[in-house]
Scaffold this active site. Structure first.
Site, short mmCIF file in Angstrom:
data_model
loop_
_atom_site.label_atom_id
_atom_site.label_comp_id
_atom_site.label_asym_id
_atom_site.label_seq_id
_atom_site.Cartn_x
_atom_site.Cartn_y
_atom_site.Cartn_z
N ARG A 179 0.86 -1.18 0.00
CA ARG A 179 0.00 0.00 0.00
C ARG A 179 0.90 1.24 0.00
NH1 ARG A 179 -3.38 -2.73 -1.68
NH2 ARG A 179 -5.46 -3.17 -0.88
N GLU A 181 -2.63 7.32 -5.17
CA GLU A 181 -2.92 6.64 -6.44
C GLU A 181 -4.37 6.75 -6.88
OE1 GLU A 181 -1.80 2.53 -5.27
OE2 GLU A 181 -3.89 2.01 -5.62
N HIS A 231 -0.53 -0.31 -9.90
CA HIS A 231 -1.29 -1.27 -9.09
C HIS A 231 -1.75 -2.47 -9.95
CE1 HIS A 231 -3.58 -1.42 -5.06
NE2 HIS A 231 -3.47 -2.64 -5.54
P1 NAD Z 1 -1.67 -11.21 4.92
O1 NAD Z 1 -2.71 -10.70 5.86
O2 NAD Z 1 -1.64 -12.67 4.56
O3 NAD Z 1 -0.22 -10.85 5.48
C1 NAD Z 1 0.11 -9.62 6.06
C2 NAD Z 1 1.17 -9.89 7.11
O4 NAD Z 1 1.60 -8.63 7.63
C3 NAD Z 1 0.65 -10.70 8.30
O5 NAD Z 1 1.53 -11.79 8.53
C4 NAD Z 1 0.67 -9.72 9.45
O6 NAD Z 1 0.94 -10.32 10.71
C5 NAD Z 1 1.80 -8.80 9.01
N1 NAD Z 1 1.80 -7.52 9.71
C6 NAD Z 1 0.75 -6.82 10.20
N2 NAD Z 1 1.19 -5.70 10.82
C7 NAD Z 1 2.54 -5.72 10.72
C8 NAD Z 1 3.56 -4.85 11.16
N3 NAD Z 1 3.27 -3.73 11.85
N4 NAD Z 1 4.84 -5.16 10.88
C9 NAD Z 1 5.15 -6.30 10.20
N5 NAD Z 1 4.23 -7.18 9.76
C10 NAD Z 1 2.94 -6.88 10.00
O7 NAD Z 1 -1.79 -10.30 3.61
P2 NAD Z 1 -1.26 -10.64 2.15
O8 NAD Z 1 -2.32 -11.36 1.39
O9 NAD Z 1 0.09 -11.24 2.23
O10 NAD Z 1 -1.18 -9.16 1.53
C11 NAD Z 1 -0.21 -8.22 2.00
C12 NAD Z 1 -0.59 -6.84 1.49
O11 NAD Z 1 -0.43 -6.80 0.06
C13 NAD Z 1 -2.08 -6.49 1.70
O12 NAD Z 1 -2.27 -5.91 2.94
C14 NAD Z 1 -2.37 -5.54 0.57
O13 NAD Z 1 -2.21 -4.21 1.07
C15 NAD Z 1 -1.28 -5.81 -0.45
N6 NAD Z 1 -1.80 -6.28 -1.75
C16 NAD Z 1 -1.43 -5.61 -2.87
C17 NAD Z 1 -1.87 -6.06 -4.12
C18 NAD Z 1 -1.45 -5.38 -5.42
O14 NAD Z 1 -2.04 -5.65 -6.48
N7 NAD Z 1 -0.43 -4.52 -5.42
C19 NAD Z 1 -2.71 -7.16 -4.19
C20 NAD Z 1 -3.06 -7.83 -3.01
C21 NAD Z 1 -2.60 -7.40 -1.80
#
Ligand code: NAD
Length: 338
Positions: free
Chosen positions: A235, A264, A296
């Protein structure tokens, strides 16, 4: 159920229509983004389907509820754009797609690093002009370098594995939950500051929360290794873009690849090639030879769109059938999740 779909693009129509047919939903597609002005389009629709840059703040929630909407189905994983308290106060259930091909995002993020460091995008443009000179295209071996992964959830864990097993990198990680399978392949969990200090490459995969907002700021950049590379597919507001510009100008940051950007919503998913872009920070970022930005698109694979459409329509069907979907997003569960 009758569903008002916002921020619709042609590919949304294709994938969502197919999934809607199997669940018996009737979709009406709207091209505009959802905000307070467009919320009235949803009047009379019990369900709304929204995307990452739609506005779902308290005012929009109240407007949707007063128009009869009781379900908001996000066709995305992240929900940082949703006022969950307001949804609950207005009796609106929020659903999301927690997992859809994490491979799509993980693979893209590694692809960004390879393109950026080995200058593949620049080489492609040169060769088209019959310029086969190599000056300016010098990269690094990934083998043996230290990669820091912030957030080892579904996507981050795949990225950590790829760097560790695929490229032979040293991988350090930071997350409040440690994954044993990653530790077993030699990934080391460290504190956030230590990760920033040790990493040649920092790859962000945590959700946007108050705790992670601007986690890459001026202080973090000052703490990081000289010439480190930053990759963000998570994000935009995880990084302070103005501080990143400062780091690029001083040479402290060796390269940046971004698939997301804090502002964005005013830019991405649209063809603005004939417009004057007003965002000076974004425009400045684009001027650096060692910055690579995509709009994105990390999620954008056929497999992911199929999964997103199926889960989104299934979520709405569960609500219609009175089932409590595990994909409901509740404010009480938000801390540290996303
Ligand atoms: P997920 O929930 O499986 O994993 C997120 C991880 O971050 C978890 O393990 C959580 O414990 C950890 N976390 C939370 N707070 C934290 C902190 N302060 N410090 C360190 N780690 C922390 O999510 P995911 O499916 O792996 O997705 C990750 C991110 O990717 C989403 O939150 C989303 O914003 C982003 N995303 C982007 C796209 C894109 O097209 N660019 C698509 C999907 C997801």
């Amino acid at each position: 159920m009758r569903v008002a779909v916002f921020s619709t693009k042609p590919y949304d129509r294709t994938f969502l229509s197919r999934a809607a047919a199997t669940h018996g939903h009737e979709l009406t597609f709207f091209e505009p983004r959802l905000d307070l002005t467009t919320a009235r389009l949803a009047e009379g629709f019990p369900a709304v389907c929204a995307f990452v840059n739609d506005t779902l703040d308290a005012e929009v929630m109240a407007a949707l509820a007063s128009g009869g909407t009781r379900v908001v189905a996000l066709r995305a994983a992240g929900f940082n754009n949703v006022a969950l308290d307001a949804a609950e106060q207005n009796g609106v259930t929020v659903l999301r797609v927690p997992a859809y091909s994490p491979h799509a995002v993980a693979e893209f993020s590694v692809g960004l690093l390879l393109a950026l460091d080995r200058r593949i995008h620049r080489a492609w443009a040169r060769v088209r002009e019959n310029n086969f000179a190599l000056e300016g295209l010098l990269g690094h071996d990934l083998y043996g370098r230290t990669v820091g992964i912030v957030g080892t959830g579904r996507i981050g864990a795949l990225v950590a594995r790829t760097y560790r097993l695929g490229f032979g990198c040293q991988v350090v990680a930071h997350d409040r939950y440690e994954v044993d399978d990653l530790k077993a392949i030699g990934v080391t969990y460290v504190g956030r500051d230590e990760l920033i200090e040790r990493s040649d490459i920092i790859s962000l995969h945590c959700p946007l929360t108050p705790e992670t907002h601007y986690l890459i700021d001026e202080a973090a950049i000052a703490r990081a290794k000289h010439g480190f590379v930053l990759i963000n597919t998570s994000r935009g507001a995880l990084i302070d873009a103005e501080a990143v510009i400062g780091g690029l100008k001083s040479g402290r940051i060796g390269g940046v690849a971004l698939d997301v950007y804090e502002q964005e919503a005013d830019l991405f998913f649209e063809d603005l090639s004939s417009e004057i872009i007003q965002d000076d920070v974004f425009q400045r970022l684009l001027t650096f030879p060692n910055v690579l930005i995509t709009g994105h698109q990390a999620f954008f694979t056929e497999e992911a769109l199929l999964a997103i459409a199926e889960t989104t329509m299934g979520n709405i069907a569960d609500e219609e059938a009175g089932k409590v979907s595990p994909n409901r997003v509740l404010s009480e569960n938000v801390a540290g999740k996303g």
